[in-house]
Design an enzyme around this catalytic site. Sequence first.
Site, PDB file in Angstrom:
ATOM      1  N   GLU B  59       0.828  -1.217   0.000  1.00  0.00           N
ATOM      2  CA  GLU B  59       0.000   0.000   0.000  1.00  0.00           C
ATOM      3  C   GLU B  59       0.855   1.257   0.000  1.00  0.00           C
ATOM      4  O   GLU B  59       0.530   2.249  -0.657  1.00  0.00           O
ATOM      5  CB  GLU B  59      -0.963   0.000   1.187  1.00  0.00           C
ATOM      6  CG  GLU B  59      -2.138  -0.962   1.033  1.00  0.00           C
ATOM      7  CD  GLU B  59      -1.754  -2.427   1.192  1.00  0.00           C
ATOM      8  OE1 GLU B  59      -0.631  -2.708   1.690  1.00  0.00           O
ATOM      9  OE2 GLU B  59      -2.559  -3.297   0.807  1.00  0.00           O
ATOM     10  N   PHE B  82      -9.454  -1.404   1.072  1.00  0.00           N
ATOM     11  CA  PHE B  82     -10.238  -1.064   2.264  1.00  0.00           C
ATOM     12  C   PHE B  82      -9.602   0.192   2.856  1.00  0.00           C
ATOM     13  O   PHE B  82      -8.369   0.290   2.881  1.00  0.00           O
ATOM     14  CB  PHE B  82     -10.157  -2.182   3.322  1.00  0.00           C
ATOM     15  CG  PHE B  82     -11.059  -3.364   3.055  1.00  0.00           C
ATOM     16  CD1 PHE B  82     -10.754  -4.274   2.054  1.00  0.00           C
ATOM     17  CD2 PHE B  82     -12.200  -3.575   3.819  1.00  0.00           C
ATOM     18  CE1 PHE B  82     -11.584  -5.360   1.804  1.00  0.00           C
ATOM     19  CE2 PHE B  82     -13.031  -4.662   3.587  1.00  0.00           C
ATOM     20  CZ  PHE B  82     -12.731  -5.555   2.571  1.00  0.00           C
ATOM     21  N   ALA B  83     -10.412   1.087   3.357  1.00  0.00           N
ATOM     22  CA  ALA B  83      -9.878   2.305   3.994  1.00  0.00           C
ATOM     23  C   ALA B  83      -8.888   1.931   5.092  1.00  0.00           C
ATOM     24  O   ALA B  83      -7.897   2.626   5.315  1.00  0.00           O
ATOM     25  CB  ALA B  83     -11.011   3.135   4.572  1.00  0.00           C
ATOM     26  N   ASP B  84      -9.150   0.798   5.735  1.00  0.00           N
ATOM     27  CA  ASP B  84      -8.282   0.355   6.823  1.00  0.00           C
ATOM     28  C   ASP B  84      -6.845   0.115   6.341  1.00  0.00           C
ATOM     29  O   ASP B  84      -5.880   0.355   7.065  1.00  0.00           O
ATOM     30  CB  ASP B  84      -8.844  -0.940   7.414  1.00  0.00           C
ATOM     31  CG  ASP B  84     -10.352  -0.858   7.621  1.00  0.00           C
ATOM     32  OD1 ASP B  84     -10.783  -0.771   8.771  1.00  0.00           O
ATOM     33  OD2 ASP B  84     -11.088  -0.868   6.604  1.00  0.00           O
ATOM     34  N   PHE B  85      -6.683  -0.375   5.118  1.00  0.00           N
ATOM     35  CA  PHE B  85      -5.343  -0.696   4.624  1.00  0.00           C
ATOM     36  C   PHE B  85      -4.587   0.559   4.191  1.00  0.00           C
ATOM     37  O   PHE B  85      -3.354   0.555   4.090  1.00  0.00           O
ATOM     38  CB  PHE B  85      -5.399  -1.678   3.443  1.00  0.00           C
ATOM     39  CG  PHE B  85      -6.146  -2.948   3.754  1.00  0.00           C
ATOM     40  CD1 PHE B  85      -6.217  -3.423   5.056  1.00  0.00           C
ATOM     41  CD2 PHE B  85      -6.773  -3.664   2.744  1.00  0.00           C
ATOM     42  CE1 PHE B  85      -6.916  -4.582   5.347  1.00  0.00           C
ATOM     43  CE2 PHE B  85      -7.466  -4.831   3.029  1.00  0.00           C
ATOM     44  CZ  PHE B  85      -7.543  -5.287   4.325  1.00  0.00           C
ATOM     45  N   HIS B 128     -11.676  -4.111   9.035  1.00  0.00           N
ATOM     46  CA  HIS B 128     -12.240  -4.030   7.683  1.00  0.00           C
ATOM     47  C   HIS B 128     -13.550  -3.254   7.660  1.00  0.00           C
ATOM     48  O   HIS B 128     -14.393  -3.481   6.797  1.00  0.00           O
ATOM     49  CB  HIS B 128     -12.507  -5.431   7.107  1.00  0.00           C
ATOM     50  CG  HIS B 128     -11.287  -6.244   6.798  1.00  0.00           C
ATOM     51  ND1 HIS B 128     -10.496  -6.797   7.772  1.00  0.00           N
ATOM     52  CD2 HIS B 128     -10.707  -6.589   5.619  1.00  0.00           C
ATOM     53  CE1 HIS B 128      -9.506  -7.466   7.213  1.00  0.00           C
ATOM     54  NE2 HIS B 128      -9.600  -7.351   5.905  1.00  0.00           N
TER      55      HIS B 128
END
Lengths: 334, 324
Positions: B59, B82-85, B128
Amino acid sequence: MPATSVPRNLDVDRLLSHHRLMWRIRAFEEAALQANTEKLVLGAIHPSIGQEGIAVGVCSNLNRDDILSSTHRGHGHTLAKGADAGAMMRELLGREGGTSHGKGGSMHIADFTVGMLGANGVVAANIHITAGAAHAIKLRGENRVACSIFGDGAINRGPFLEGLNWAKVFELPALFVCEDNGFASTTRTAAMTGGPGPAARAEALGVPAVEVDGNDVLAVDEATREAVVAIRAGGGPRFIVAKTYRLTGHTASDPAAYRPKDEVDAAWRDDPIARLAQTLADAGVKGMTLAENERVAKDEMDGVYADAKAAPWPPLSRGYEDVQDAGDPRQGAF
Amino acid sequence: MATLTYAEAGKQALAEEMRRDPLVWAVGEDLGRGGVFGQYKGMVEEFGPLRISDAPISEAAILGSAVGAAMTGTRPVVEMRFADFALCAVDELINQAAKARYMFGGQTKVPLVVREPMGMWRSSAAQHSQSLEGWYTHIPGLVVVCPSTPADNKGLLKTAIRSDDPVVYFEHKNIWGLEGEVPDGDVTIPFGVARTAREGRDITIVSWSATVHAATKAAETLAGDGIEAEVIDLRTLWPWDREAVFASVAKTGRLIVAHEAVQVGGFGAEVAATVGEHCFKMLKAPVRRLGSPRVPIAYAPPLEDMLRITPDKIADAARALVKS
Ligand SMILES: Cc1ncc(C[n+]2csc(CCOP(=O)(O)OP(=O)(O)O)c2C)c(N)n1
Ligand SMILES: [Mg+2]
């Protein structure tokens, strides 16, 4: 004094041009140190004295439209890429007319007109930026090269793995140069680095690597020439590790007391500028010519410093400029 | 007009922009097979693997190289999956993309779009499901976009791609399949212009992303009780349409800000504080925020649902404010 390596077809003019540029870098750094002593440099500066051979050897193989990105220790690289010394010194002093209008300082010097995409205050961040510039070059079908110069400390951050892998899997026209000066700030890099070092790590990612004596500007020049030829021929990324030593502290205010005196003395005997001078003297160039290069460089940088001192602060309106197009940065302002 | 899903509308926007401008390209994990949510389905067939590019699971390199590519004359659209990543690429977004233009004194711009699928859908737990849009509004240099409808996803993504600013573009995972009318062709929606999803005179409900749909459902219920709620979909959080909110509050005198993100330090706090500063005399009741409790998102459905901002919660809050 040891000389440099001597190429088969000795091109004295090219060597003299290297000599002049190395002196310009050294004189710029000395002027910056002077400005620091006079408390006119406002933030941290990281001198590259002792590492000029890498800046000059690498950048003399890059064209104006090739890309370069650099680190906190970026003055030499930026000058060697062709940036204006006057604008750089004004930037160090936070003045109007600086490369970033005094909004960036030493660690954010950039000159996009010569393809210099910036020094960077975050160790290793420039590796990704160069990989991306190389990606853009490939997408646009251009025959340019993107180069990133970073320290031996940077190889322990993620971008070294991610960025080199990226350049390899996309076969990008990228040159990565590691300036291995043995230190990351006050710490000996070897003590914090697992395995056999930067070249082996690059090779493990499929990026061909060579090690050179970074204080031998002609060896750096030759290694870079070969790498750039291969890259321009579509051969994908290349990696160069250049061994060197920084002759000053990490920053202008670091006395570097963590290094024994005899180690530093020995390093001075390996001064890359003196080594090139020796090679030139061996080739019959007169001492007077070499002394003249030094004097001209010092005069230039004295002038650059005097000019920067006389430059005004940026107007306050600069503070709200170049934030972004969308929205009003003055919202909620005083 | 065509009926498209939210995911298809985003794809149409990207495809149209890629046809219009050869310097637009997309890069992210698994894009060659259509992306993990199918939002790139079929695109590699049209544009080829150089412009719909797969990426290693890096990322930081995806985003960091996009910064270099944006500064070198292309317009990358990067997919974070995913916004989390995207948190693996915080330096690249915050310290590099958002800062380059300013710290280099305007020598460069960084025209990139970061697509970040956000929010809760079902049982995806703490890593997630997050809604982190508020964080990015805090960073000078970034644009923050949170579309709630297929039409907005098309129009705003087109604007984001044409913007010279780095844009953090949050698509909500729970509404990928939501259908709606989408204008054909080159219709863009400007940043900083809110959409009035429903008109009303008694209370203003400000929201964005999927929570807009909870707010409009709440408004329908409230209408049955004789309370007319005005629902304002901000659409973009930076810049945000303060004037639209002020005008609505001037009419209703009451404000709820509802969002899925954690309430503490969320963007709702910014809206509430701004209205407090500028509209104090117009208010008939205290401003109310509705956001998630400050708890990581759980896996088990009852625990997950406990955190959701539902139509019922919004309607209850609205009734209480109107009575007060
Ligand atoms: C991500 C990050 N961590 C720490 C620092 C603080 N820092 C600045 S320079 C430096 C040492 C870097 O060493 P190296 O990469 O070898 O470069 P050199 O200073 O030797 O040229 C450190 C730790 C930083 N700027 N960025
Ligand atoms: Mg070092």
